[in-house]
Design a protein around this motif. Structure first.
Motif, PDB file in Angstrom:
ATOM      1  N   LYS A 208       0.665  -1.377  -0.270  1.00  0.00           N
ATOM      2  CA  LYS A 208      -0.244   0.393  -0.317  1.00  0.00           C
ATOM      3  C   LYS A 208       0.813   1.923   0.023  1.00  0.00           C
ATOM      4  N   LEU A 211       1.715   2.257  -3.198  1.00  0.00           N
ATOM      5  CA  LEU A 211       0.417   3.375  -4.206  1.00  0.00           C
ATOM      6  C   LEU A 211       0.187   4.729  -4.341  1.00  0.00           C
ATOM      7  N   THR A 319      -0.037   1.266   6.063  1.00  0.00           N
ATOM      8  CA  THR A 319       0.572   0.809   4.834  1.00  0.00           C
ATOM      9  C   THR A 319       1.583  -0.207   5.602  1.00  0.00           C
TER      10      THR A 319
END
Length: 390
Positions: A208, A211, A319
């Protein structure tokens, strides 16, 4: 008696005349108390300590009339709190709002050679009043502690959010074209001079963190927030005004102090491990043997590192929940290490082969910590040796 008939007319004329104010000292008694208050956004440059590699943001409230000059700082934490490290790993770190005089605050950063800049905000009296009252309320003992999150709720986003809530109108940030880095890229930029700090961040961050981010998400870094605040406007009823009316340098950039760090980069350490793996592999081939202690060393090291990454799956840090590096570093080898110690055949090396290949393929979706691909080659060598021994 007729003379008195003019008295009501005279009084009416006097009442209609504008009254001239008695001269007073305007500096001593301002017409609006908030006119003498300045609100500034402070941005502090990074310095050598790990916790300050990303910079810092605070709010300054300076009363020019009374001389009161305070900094409201959302970056206060207590290392002595029980289980601090464990709480940090699980994302349960509590930070709090602190208040300090501006001069000692600036002196602290001056000692580190860190620049401190101030953006004096163009706020109305009502907006200043609202913000000062909100900060004082936030500083009450029952309100000052908050659950810290490095990317989404930190010392930079808190002042921004507080400011936006107290402004009459909408704060509009000028867009930054063609700029959508990931959290990993932005953090890496801040730690590029500290390779092991970068390695630590990269090994804990999951997919994550790779991104693309929005402009608002990028404001978790103080330097990005300062850039956006500089170009922001307040829009109300179709009328806009710049948010910043003046920029000041409270502390000039000085000589940065640096501490001694481990001299070898992670990639160099990984290449040294590969060199040792090749030497061991060649020795085994010539002697037709297996160096079990080397297998045990790799399995224990990978397993212990994997335990940390596995624990991070349950962290509140958003994350870290999906980290593909777990394919390479995971607790599984600890379950098979005793078989290897005893010299028995183990399925671990076949399992390791599958996981390592999956790890290398998944590099298409996640950026890995420096040197981990080299470590993967070392593990593949161990599978080749054991497959050849069958």
């Amino acid at each position: 008696m007729k003379a008195f008939s003019f008295l009501p007319v005279l009084l009416a004329i006097l009442a209609a005349l504008p009254l001239r104010a008695v001269p007073t000292d305007s500096a001593a008694v301002p017409a609006n108390p908030m006119d003498s208050v300045e609100i500034g956004l402070l941005t502090c440059a990074p310095h050598d300590e790990v916790y300050s590699l990303y910079g810092h943001t605070a709010l300054r409230c300076h009363n020019l009339h009374s001389g009161e000059d305070l900094v409201f700082n959302y970056g206060i934490y207590n290392f002595k709190k029980p289980h601090f490290v464990l709480r940090f790993v699980f994302g349960l770190t509590d930070y709090e709002l602190g208040v300090a005089p501006t001069l000692p605050f600036c002196n602290y950063y001056a000692q580190w050679g860190s620049q401190v800049t101030e953006q004096v905000l163009d706020l109305t009296g009502a907006e200043k009043q609202r913000l000062v009252e909100a900060l004082r309320t936030n500083y009450l003992p029952q309100n000052r502690v908050y659950r810290y999150n490095f990317f989404y709720d930190n010392c930079s986003t808190r002042p921004r959010d507080m400011l936006e809530r107290c402004i009459d109108g909408e704060v509009v940030y000028a867009p930054r074209p063609d700029y959508a880095p990931s959290f990993r890229q932005m953090v890496g930029t801040c730690t590029e001079g500290s390779h092991w700090a970068t390695f630590g961040n990269d090994i804990l961050l999951g997919v994550k963190a790779d991104l693309a981010t929005t402009q608002r998400e990028q404001q978790f870094l103080p330097a990005n927030l300062r850039h956006d605040i500089d170009r922001a406007v307040v829009v109300r009823d179709g009328v806009s005004r710049p948010l910043v009316k003046e920029r000041r340098e409270l502390v000039p950039a000085g000589v940065q102090t640096t501490s001694t760090v481990f001299p070898l980069r992670p990639i160099v350490c990984a290449l040294l491990l590969l060199a040792v793996s090749l030497v061991v592999f060649g020795y085994e081939q010539m002697r037709h043997t297996v160096v079990r202690w080397f297998d045990v060393l790799l399995m224990v090291a990978a397993g212990l590192a994997g335990c940390i990454l596995f624990v991070m799956l349950f962290s509140q840090h958003p994350t870290t929940s999906t980290n593909l590096q777990l394919l390479l570093l995971n607790p599984l080898p600890l379950l098979f290490v005793w078989q290897v110690v005893r010299g028995r055949r183990s399925r671990w090396f076949t399992i390791s082969l599958c996981l390592t290949i999956a790890f290398l393929v998944c590099a298409l979706w996640q950026d890995y910590a420096e040197g981990l691909e080299v470590v993967a080659v070392c593990l593949l060598l161990r599978y080749i040796r054991h497959a050849h021994d069958k």
